[in-house]
Design a protein around this motif. Structure first.
Motif, mmCIF file in Angstrom:
data_model
loop_
_atom_site.group_PDB
_atom_site.id
_atom_site.type_symbol
_atom_site.label_atom_id
_atom_site.label_comp_id
_atom_site.label_asym_id
_atom_site.label_seq_id
_atom_site.Cartn_x
_atom_site.Cartn_y
_atom_site.Cartn_z
ATOM 1 N N GLU A 165 0.028 12.124 -6.735
ATOM 2 C CA GLU A 165 1.204 11.902 -7.380
ATOM 3 C C GLU A 165 0.858 11.482 -8.969
ATOM 4 O O GLU A 165 1.283 11.999 -9.942
ATOM 5 C CB GLU A 165 2.131 10.484 -6.776
ATOM 6 N N LEU A 166 -0.477 10.584 -9.009
ATOM 7 C CA LEU A 166 -0.874 10.519 -10.258
ATOM 8 C C LEU A 166 -1.224 11.506 -11.118
ATOM 9 O O LEU A 166 -1.033 11.781 -12.089
ATOM 10 C CB LEU A 166 -1.847 9.497 -10.280
ATOM 11 N N ASP A 167 -2.155 12.484 -10.296
ATOM 12 C CA ASP A 167 -2.299 13.953 -10.755
ATOM 13 C C ASP A 167 -1.308 14.644 -11.320
ATOM 14 O O ASP A 167 -1.294 15.419 -12.362
ATOM 15 C CB ASP A 167 -3.213 14.625 -9.788
ATOM 16 N N ASP A 223 0.933 -1.067 0.032
ATOM 17 C CA ASP A 223 -0.128 -0.023 -0.077
ATOM 18 C C ASP A 223 0.846 1.380 -0.221
ATOM 19 O O ASP A 223 0.475 2.185 -0.589
ATOM 20 C CB ASP A 223 -0.823 -0.046 1.296
ATOM 21 N N TRP A 224 1.885 1.120 0.599
ATOM 22 C CA TRP A 224 2.776 2.426 0.669
ATOM 23 C C TRP A 224 3.682 2.719 -0.533
ATOM 24 O O TRP A 224 4.038 3.457 -0.908
ATOM 25 C CB TRP A 224 3.925 2.344 1.888
ATOM 26 N N ILE A 225 3.770 1.602 -1.467
ATOM 27 C CA ILE A 225 4.576 1.519 -2.772
ATOM 28 C C ILE A 225 3.798 2.141 -3.656
ATOM 29 O O ILE A 225 4.219 2.906 -4.688
ATOM 30 C CB ILE A 225 5.066 0.212 -3.086
ATOM 31 N N ALA A 226 2.711 1.969 -3.912
ATOM 32 C CA ALA A 226 1.744 2.389 -4.838
ATOM 33 C C ALA A 226 1.644 4.091 -4.849
ATOM 34 O O ALA A 226 1.581 4.707 -3.799
ATOM 35 C CB ALA A 226 0.265 1.832 -4.777
ATOM 36 N N PRO A 227 1.686 4.784 -5.939
ATOM 37 C CA PRO A 227 1.699 6.150 -5.871
ATOM 38 C C PRO A 227 0.195 6.769 -5.396
ATOM 39 O O PRO A 227 -1.002 6.149 -5.707
ATOM 40 C CB PRO A 227 1.561 6.426 -7.520
ATOM 41 N N THR A 228 0.311 7.775 -4.827
ATOM 42 C CA THR A 228 -0.884 8.317 -4.206
ATOM 43 C C THR A 228 -1.773 9.110 -5.416
ATOM 44 O O THR A 228 -1.229 9.337 -6.514
ATOM 45 C CB THR A 228 -0.751 9.521 -3.127
ATOM 46 N N ILE A 270 1.613 13.556 -12.386
ATOM 47 C CA ILE A 270 2.348 12.710 -13.568
ATOM 48 C C ILE A 270 1.388 13.199 -14.744
ATOM 49 O O ILE A 270 1.720 13.324 -15.927
ATOM 50 C CB ILE A 270 2.147 11.354 -13.158
ATOM 51 N N GLU A 271 0.014 13.192 -14.525
ATOM 52 C CA GLU A 271 -0.872 13.614 -15.650
ATOM 53 C C GLU A 271 -0.760 14.790 -16.008
ATOM 54 O O GLU A 271 -0.865 15.265 -17.181
ATOM 55 C CB GLU A 271 -2.417 13.310 -15.092
ATOM 56 N N GLN A 272 -0.472 15.666 -15.154
ATOM 57 C CA GLN A 272 -0.171 17.272 -15.654
ATOM 58 C C GLN A 272 1.186 17.381 -16.336
ATOM 59 O O GLN A 272 1.268 18.019 -17.192
ATOM 60 C CB GLN A 272 -0.249 18.147 -14.338
ATOM 61 N N GLU A 273 1.968 16.625 -15.968
ATOM 62 C CA GLU A 273 3.266 16.584 -16.646
ATOM 63 C C GLU A 273 3.373 15.827 -18.049
ATOM 64 O O GLU A 273 4.445 15.892 -18.616
ATOM 65 C CB GLU A 273 4.590 16.025 -15.756
ATOM 66 N N MET A 274 2.523 14.994 -18.217
ATOM 67 C CA MET A 274 2.519 14.153 -19.144
ATOM 68 C C MET A 274 2.642 14.709 -20.724
ATOM 69 O O MET A 274 3.338 14.287 -21.448
ATOM 70 C CB MET A 274 1.259 13.124 -19.391
#
Length: 89
Positions: free
Chosen positions: A24-26, A16-21, A28-32
């Motif tokens: 963090e996913l948001d 559970d701690w390894i998965a991105p929050t 990454i989506e903005q930087e895509m």
């Protein structure tokens, strides 16, 4: 004799701690768009590694470089706009 045991329980205990929050996913989506533009730039450079660049290759690299710079600029402007307080000083 030493026994080899799996460490699956130790590894999966922290899954559970390894998965991105979600934050963090948001991010990454903005930087895509910037990431994809830099991948295109890298592809353009890789094409010319084993040969002398033609005029078309040079144009492709220039175009990819402009797209990467524009994507980075848009990302920086979006980040700067999010950190500024509203209203004129």
């Amino acid at each position: 004799m030493r026994h080899i045991v799996t460490v699956a329980t130790a590894v999966t205990a922290f899954a559970d701690w390894i998965a991105p929050t979600d934050a963090e996913l948001d991010a990454i989506e903005q930087e895509m768009p910037a990431i994809l533009a830099e991948v295109d730039l890298l592809d353009a450079h890789i094409i010319t590694l084993d040969r002398t660049p033609t005029e078309l290759d040079t144009q492709r690299m220039r175009r990819a470089n402009r797209r990467a710079l524009a994507a980075r600029r848009a990302l920086a402007n979006r980040a700067a706009g999010a950190t500024q307080s509203g209203g004129a000083a």
